[in-house]
Scaffold this motif. Structure first.
Motif, short mmCIF file in Angstrom:
data_model
loop_
_atom_site.label_atom_id
_atom_site.label_comp_id
_atom_site.label_asym_id
_atom_site.label_seq_id
_atom_site.Cartn_x
_atom_site.Cartn_y
_atom_site.Cartn_z
N ARG A 1 -9.40 9.95 0.91
CA ARG A 1 -10.23 8.95 0.22
C ARG A 1 -11.52 9.58 -0.30
O ARG A 1 -11.98 9.27 -1.40
CB ARG A 1 -10.51 7.76 1.14
CG ARG A 1 -9.32 6.80 1.24
CD ARG A 1 -9.67 5.50 1.94
NE ARG A 1 -9.81 5.68 3.39
CZ ARG A 1 -10.92 5.48 4.06
NH1 ARG A 1 -12.02 5.09 3.45
NH2 ARG A 1 -10.95 5.66 5.37
N TYR B 1 -4.59 4.90 6.12
CA TYR B 1 -5.92 4.80 5.51
C TYR B 1 -7.01 5.41 6.38
O TYR B 1 -8.03 5.85 5.87
CB TYR B 1 -6.24 3.34 5.16
CG TYR B 1 -5.29 2.83 4.09
CD1 TYR B 1 -5.59 3.00 2.74
CD2 TYR B 1 -4.06 2.28 4.44
CE1 TYR B 1 -4.69 2.61 1.76
CE2 TYR B 1 -3.15 1.90 3.46
CZ TYR B 1 -3.47 2.07 2.13
OH TYR B 1 -2.57 1.70 1.15
N PHE C 1 -11.08 -1.24 7.25
CA PHE C 1 -9.63 -1.18 7.49
C PHE C 1 -9.32 -1.42 8.97
O PHE C 1 -8.44 -2.20 9.32
CB PHE C 1 -9.06 0.19 7.06
CG PHE C 1 -8.86 0.35 5.58
CD1 PHE C 1 -8.04 -0.52 4.87
CD2 PHE C 1 -9.46 1.39 4.89
CE1 PHE C 1 -7.83 -0.36 3.49
CE2 PHE C 1 -9.27 1.56 3.52
CZ PHE C 1 -8.45 0.68 2.82
N THR D 1 -13.65 2.76 6.21
CA THR D 1 -12.83 3.06 7.39
C THR D 1 -12.98 1.95 8.42
O THR D 1 -11.99 1.44 8.96
CB THR D 1 -13.25 4.42 7.99
OG1 THR D 1 -13.11 5.42 6.98
CG2 THR D 1 -12.40 4.79 9.20
N GLY E 1 0.80 -1.22 0.00
CA GLY E 1 0.00 0.00 0.00
C GLY E 1 0.84 1.27 0.00
O GLY E 1 2.04 1.25 -0.23
#
Lengths: 332, 332
Positions: A205, A196, A255, A252, A182
């Motif tokens: 994002r 993230y 993750f 979210t 990533g």
């Protein structure tokens, strides 16, 4: 004269009832909070000053001045800092977002200024202590604490004690890789959870999706100015039914859930406590996290796992820092 | 008559020097190893029987018969099992690859058969104990043990003690997600490390590449029969310069390395000990794992981290199980 006699009366009353107090200090990048905490975790006096207005040395001096004016019977001082710290040496390794703190021996300096025994630890460890002693983690032995904000931090209580690791820097849940190749993370790693779900990356994002042509009420809320998008704006959009905002929260949660599946399989904890800004998003985030853990963690591990919000909010840092001092003094 | 007097002589010699022995038993899916271990971790007597030839009850009876014939002064028995176990209750939750063990109270049953105090734990925990006491982990306080085989297991020593978690099932390094939406794992999870680097999945990756048209000397080594490919064959191919085999080991090391970056950032250990079949692949695997950790783990965490091979090999299970008994008896 009147003030002086009041002080003497207060002091002697304090020593009469033999009540012990601890100072808890929470040095964040923006603000520094300070509180006098009694033996039951109750804050009896509280103050806040701007971290940014001072150099680190000036800040410690200012805090010492406030404390030296107190007439409580103070047993010790705990300081939570926004970065990794060497608890044993009372030293800050560095601050994540403020310069000037590198390798500073904060505990020794502060003791010199106040004559009070001083202990230093990372702010998320200190928050975990607070939640364990007086918050969502009371009555649990094995606790994972996660804080969500610009950074994503972790604090780990095992068998009723804070687990700190070999250099006192354990618990970096934000730096578990969740995407194998990533994005580069500011920690030097790759694909880390924080990359993230840290505040700015949640926003990133959202912006990516909007720039790819997705419609969203987010743009109306910021009057077309993408630089004004924050997690709070995304949450506002979500609450008025925006699909893109909903997608952002579900992503979210996924993750975070995937990182926590690893944490659950590794630590086999009883409870996961989640605090910090975006934790206030509430159900959609907690439900997604919980569902992923229930779907993907191992059978015995997930049987009785709980995922709940932190309870102490803004004052966790003060209470936890005071508890750090109490625990360290009691275990001497 | 001669035998009897020898036994009596041996027994009295044993009690004269007051030497204590512990039995260590390592019940694997295929074989069960049993050893008599002295107080210095030395195996003085050893036996092996086939696990598969017996039902679980028959196996315990057979092991008890062997032990009851010994003339050592045995202080207790430790049993390592190929599955999760409830150490407190001496109960096996289940065996990963053998039926009939579900929720069996192995410690109580075995004590009934031998009159010896018996303790049960997961085989990787037991291996971690052995490496900590007498292997690669001597002199370290915070140790991560990883075993690579059909399954991928973990054992975690924190502050010199085995960390077991709330239900005694902590340490499942093989079930850290390494690919967020990866393949389903037999544990019920998704994208777990074991799903990519467990023996059969290493082979699966090799076969996939070959079926996609890649040339490799692997096919020559198995005379065209893909069902004969094993990690050992892949390693043979690697040693004669096969590029595809090299790629497989580098991929394998990367998956393991990425999972361990998370482990290092979470536990801040001093040392990672890696054992099991494919660990024998040696440099290419260890170097890849070490490089990924050095590239991607956090600054303070990786500063002094070591990644080294396990030292005790095949007998780690016996020694560790005996140490389990010793530790549990001493801490009573």
């Amino acid at each position: 004269m009147v003030l002086l006699s009041f002080d003497i009366w207060h002091l002697s009353l304090n020593s009469m009832v033999k009540k012990d107090y601890f100072i808890g200090i929470d040095i964040g990048a923006t603000n520094t909070k300070l509180g006098v905490v009694d033996d039951n975790g109750k804050i009896v006096n509280q103050d806040v000053i701007s971290t940014k207005e001072y150099t680190p040395d000036e800040l410690l001096l200012e805090l010492a001045d406030i404390i030296n004016d107190f007439d409580f019977k103070i047993k010790g001082v705990g300081i939570g800092v926004a970065g990794p710290a060497n608890v044993k040496e009372g030293k800050v390794y560095y601050f994540v977002n403020s310069p000037g703190w590198d390798n500073m021996e904060v505990a020794a300096k502060f003791k010199l200024l106040t004559k009070l025994d001083t202990y230093v630890d990372n702010d998320v460890n200190v928050m975990a202590l607070a939640e364990h002693c007086y918050g969502a983690g009371v009555n649990y032995r094995n606790i994972i604490c996660l804080t969500l904000g610009s950074g994503v931090g972790g604090g780990i209580i095992l068998d009723n004690s804070l687990y700190r690791g070999n250099d006192f820097v354990a618990g970096e849940i934000g730096h578990i890789p969740v995407v194998p190749e990533g994005y580069d993370c500011r920690c030097g790693g790759r694909g880390c959870l924080e990359r993230y779900v840290g505040n700015e990356f949640i926003v990133e994002r959202a912006i990516n999706k909007i720039e790819n042509g997705r419609q969203s009420s987010i743009m109306g809320l910021v009057r077309g100015d993408k630089s004004k998008i924050t997690p709070r704006i995304i949450d506002e959009a979500y609450r008025i039914g925006d699909k893109l905002a909903e997608e952002i929260w579900i992503e979210t949660g996924k993750f975070i859930g995937i990182a926590l599946v690893g944490v659950v399989n590794l630590f086999n904890p009883e409870i996961i406590i989640i605090g910090g800004g975006i934790a206030k998003t509430g159900d959609i985030l907690f439900n997604t996290i919980y569902d992923i853990i229930k779907q993907r963690a191992m059978e015995i591990h997930k049987r009785s796992i709980k995922v709940i919000p932190a309870k102490l909010g803004e004052v966790a840092g003060i209470i936890g820092a005071a508890m750090l001092a109490r625990q360290r003094i009691e275990s001497r």
